[in-house]
Design a protein around this motif. Structure first.
Motif: not given
Length: 164
Positions: A115-117, A130-134, A139-140, A121-126
């Protein structure tokens, strides 16, 4: 982002008049005791420049009037109007777009698995962010599943003091 109906009603009421004042409603949350909660409203300047304490103070009256007109809570409550701060909350797709490349801490509504990330922030749309984790994994997460997301502040204690 997932908001309670009451929080969303307050956001909608404030966003209806905020542009007239050159203000962006960053976030609204209701915290504290049920008998006397705190309605926390975070604002920023619409032009993207940082908001000063004097500007927050100057905006307090119309924010208070708009919330009072809505009469969201039957009993007493505290209204807190502030800047977004260094751990700025992100709630709209445009917020995620503005902060691509920034470190965030995100909580989802998912009941299975993670649940926690923490990541960038690698990318986003409507539809999703999408996060690039440590650990390098990507993950999207659909915007509708984001319960809470805030910028992860970076503190620089060396700035201007030399390398000691």
């Amino acid at each position: 982002m997932v908001k309670s109906k009451l929080e969303q009603d307050i956001i909608d009421a404030l966003e209806a008049v905020a542009p007239e004042h050159g203000i962006d409603i960053v976030d609204v949350e209701i915290v504290g005791a049920t008998k006397a909660p705190c309605v926390r409203v975070r604002i920023d300047r619409l032009d993207g420049e940082g908001i000063s304490l004097d500007e927050v103070t100057a905006q307090n009256a119309w924010v208070s009037d708009a919330v009072e007109k809505l009469d969201p809570i039957s009993g007493s409550y505290t209204l807190e109007v502030s800047s977004p701060g260094m751990a700025r909350p992100l709630r709209r797709p445009s917020d995620f777009e503005r902060y691509i490349g920034s470190a965030v801490e995100l909580v989802t509504t998912a009941t299975e698995g993670r649940r926690k990330f923490k990541g960038t922030i690698a990318a986003t749309d409507e539809q999703a962010v999408t996060l690039e984790l440590e650990d390098g994994e990507q993950v999207s997460i659909p915007h509708g599943d984001v319960k809470k997301c805030a910028l992860k502040p970076v503190y620089d204690f060396k700035g201007g003091k030399g390398d000691k």
